[in-house]
Write an enzyme that holds these catalytic residues in place. Structure first.
Site, mmCIF file in Angstrom:
data_model
loop_
_atom_site.group_PDB
_atom_site.id
_atom_site.type_symbol
_atom_site.label_atom_id
_atom_site.label_comp_id
_atom_site.label_asym_id
_atom_site.label_seq_id
_atom_site.Cartn_x
_atom_site.Cartn_y
_atom_site.Cartn_z
ATOM 1 N N CYS A 90 -23.804 -13.673 21.484
ATOM 2 C CA CYS A 90 -23.624 -13.059 22.805
ATOM 3 C C CYS A 90 -23.744 -11.540 22.708
ATOM 4 O O CYS A 90 -24.527 -10.914 23.432
ATOM 5 C CB CYS A 90 -22.274 -13.456 23.387
ATOM 6 N N ASP A 110 -18.926 -10.987 33.782
ATOM 7 C CA ASP A 110 -18.365 -10.487 32.526
ATOM 8 C C ASP A 110 -16.861 -10.721 32.429
ATOM 9 O O ASP A 110 -16.318 -10.874 31.331
ATOM 10 C CB ASP A 110 -18.651 -8.989 32.372
ATOM 11 N N TYR A 149 -26.992 -9.021 24.025
ATOM 12 C CA TYR A 149 -26.833 -7.899 24.956
ATOM 13 C C TYR A 149 -27.344 -6.602 24.325
ATOM 14 O O TYR A 149 -28.011 -5.797 24.992
ATOM 15 C CB TYR A 149 -25.365 -7.746 25.358
ATOM 16 N N GLU A 201 -26.727 -18.503 26.234
ATOM 17 C CA GLU A 201 -26.860 -17.124 26.715
ATOM 18 C C GLU A 201 -28.220 -16.910 27.384
ATOM 19 O O GLU A 201 -28.316 -16.232 28.415
ATOM 20 C CB GLU A 201 -26.693 -16.144 25.552
#
Length: 557
Positions: free
Chosen positions: A156, A50, A160, A229
């Site tokens: 992205c 990250d 998530y 991703e």
């Protein structure tokens, strides 16, 4: 699936590429994460990446802010940049709050590098399909590049948030030992959702004045970001045995995989009987005008349309009566396969009577084989079906065979539908139309008319394959006629939403479990030492809403 007219462009693109997001759910990393038994070392490696993402976001936001022409847009992008930098500066502390410690040194993996390189190249003006001047000078050019940058970031955050919500939906209130819950909660928090919405809103505003060609570039960037991703999650190193992909845990040298599937409304978007009716009605006038020695007498198109309508209404009415009759049987408390087999004998008798009426009506007389094959070539398959079979065919190291088991009256139609898409699916088990010099006689060569005959074909094939070695079977279907085969296979996957299948299954103790939640439970059982063996009938069927789920489960991303 086209871009649907729902919301702004960000929302429409997420809907269009939603199937791509499904592939992340079925990666070993996410299945293990959702089960709560992911090896901590794998988790720490993933979240250590990250930092590289946040740095890339901050730099991309900085460039996008410079490009934006509108003051409100600049302010919104600046807030996103500050948020990324704040998260980056506090990341070590945040991870410790989650109960983990980041390594003193971490290395960006290949999937991270590919995404961050793509994002920063886009933000710097290197965009496929665009030809900027050496200096991006005009306000319009700058605004356009800001939009391109946001299109490369948006998926992205959306991905998530999607993963975290799917995991939270599986939470058992009685179990509080999920060590990754704080991380999952952070991704489904209101603050995270607000950031994702800000990006969506900015993308909507920045694309208002773009041309069709430029919007196509936005779509390509969004899609590429989504694929990178998905690749990131699929490439995460796993230090434990996993349930997915289904084809991977089995040694191809020692085991065989047989994939069975129904055809109508499982592979296809329409029922083949309706298509054959259309061919008969459409070609009837041609037969009247161009009679030759090889052509057989055929009804007029008007008579055909009327007869087809009567046959169709009668079929639907008697089918519902058959289901009602089965539902009058006393509901069982435990899975009762033998009882289900006896009950479905009613459906078998009904299907055979319907086929006899069809033959007697003469509506299948006079169809040209070439017309049938052309119809097969243009038959619309369900989204993702073609890609799934193409992937199986091209994987040389996958010891798998494919069998289509169908009530379809015409095997030539099925073979044409697959062959025209370069799919080497030769094992088609269905009925066949009889021909006289390439013109149908109206007769059906009966091979697979009922659930019991489907099951017999399934058993014959699996018996022959079992002689080769260890054998795993997957059956994919969506109608009541598939129930016996679905339950006999090692893994039965129900696609679609057939109410009669669900009702009859429930009546005989069949459990319908969403595939993702079923895999999460099996992964937990595997790690905790409980049985996770797929072999043998269990009375459990796994439900999916798309071929993307089947693809991800069996073959991976």
């Amino acid at each position: 699936m086209g871009v649907e007219a729902v919301g702004g462009i960000a929302r429409r693109l997420w809907i269009k590429f939603r199937d791509e997001s499904v592939f992340t759910l079925y990666t070993p990393f996410v299945v293990c994460l959702a089960s709560g038994v992911l090896d901590p070392q794998s988790f720490v490696h993933c979240i250590s990446q990250d930092a590289y993402f946040l740095r890339a976001f901050a730099h991309a936001y900085e460039l996008a802010e410079e490009y934006a022409d509108d003051d409100d847009d600049k302010i919104a992008i600046r807030k996103l940049r500050k948020r990324a930098l704040k998260k980056l500066n506090k990341y070590d502390e945040t991870v410790r709050e989650w109960g983990f410690e980041l390594p003193s040194e971490s290395i960006s993996d290949n999937a991270t590098v590919k995404y961050t390189d793509f994002l920063l190249a886009t933000a710097s003006g290197t965009v496929e399909g665009e030809k900027f001047r050496v200096k991006i000078a005009t306000p319009f050019e700058k605004t356009k590049l800001a939009a391109y940058t946001l299109a490369a970031i948006g998926p992205c955050l959306r991905l998530y948030a999607f993963i975290s919500k799917e995991i939270l939906a599986l939470e058992d209130p009685d179990q509080s030992g999920h060590i990754y819950k704080k991380w999952v909660d952070s991704l489904s928090s209101q603050k995270f959702e607000e950031a994702a919405l800000q990006i969506d809103d900015l993308l909507d505003r920045l694309t208002i004045s773009l041309t069709g060609e430029e919007l196509n570039i936005i779509e390509k960037l969004y899609h590429q970001s989504m694929k990178l991703e998905v690749k990131f999650f699929s490439d995460q190193p796993i230090l434990q045995q996993t349930i997915v992909p289904f084809s991977q845990p089995h040694d191809p040298a020692e085991s065989n995989l047989s994939i069975f599937c129904d055809f109508d409304m499982t592979c296809t978007a329409i029922d083949s009987s309706a298509l054959l009716a259309e061919i008969a009605i459409r070609t009837a006038p041609k037969a009247d005008m161009n009679e030759c020695e090889t052509q057989l007498p055929q009804m007029s198109s008007a008579d055909l349309r009327t007869t087809w309508g009567v046959l169709s209404s009668q079929y639907t009415e008697e089918y519902e009566q058959c289901v009602k009759s089965i539902m009058t049987i006393e509901k069982v408390e435990e899975f009762n396969y033998k009882g289900l087999c006896r009950a479905l004998e009613q459906l078998s008798s009904f299907e055979k009577r319907a086929n006899s009426r069809l033959i007697q009506s003469g509506v299948l007389k006079g169809l040209n084989l070439e017309e049938i094959k052309r119809a097969g070539e243009h038959l619309i398959l369900q989204d993702g079906c073609k890609g799934f079979f193409q992937e199986i065919v091209k994987r040389e190291n996958l010891n798998a065979d494919i069998h289509v088991l169908s009530y379809c009256w015409c095997g030539d139609l099925i073979r044409s539908a697959f062959a025209s898409r370069d799919l080497n699916v030769q094992n088609v088990h269905s009925n066949e139309l009889a021909y006289d010099e390439f013109i149908t006689t109206g007769e059906i060569i009966k091979k697979v008319e009922s659930p019991t005959e489907k099951l017999q074909a399934f058993n014959d094939i699996t018996k022959a394959r079992s002689k080769i070695g260890e054998h795993f079977t997957v059956y994919i279907g969506g109608s009541m006629g598939d129930l016996l085969c679905l339950l006999k296979a090692d893994v039965g996957i129900v696609i679609g939403s057939s109410s009669s299948l669900q009702r009859v299954g429930d009546q005989f103790g069949v459990s319908f479990v969403p595939l993702f939640s079923g895999l999460v439970k099996k992964q937990r059982d595997l790690i905790e030492g409980r049985s996770s063996n797929w072999k043998g009938p269990s009375g459990i069927l796994y439900t999916v809403s798309s071929w993307a789920e089947i693809h991800a489960f069996i073959l991976g991303a």
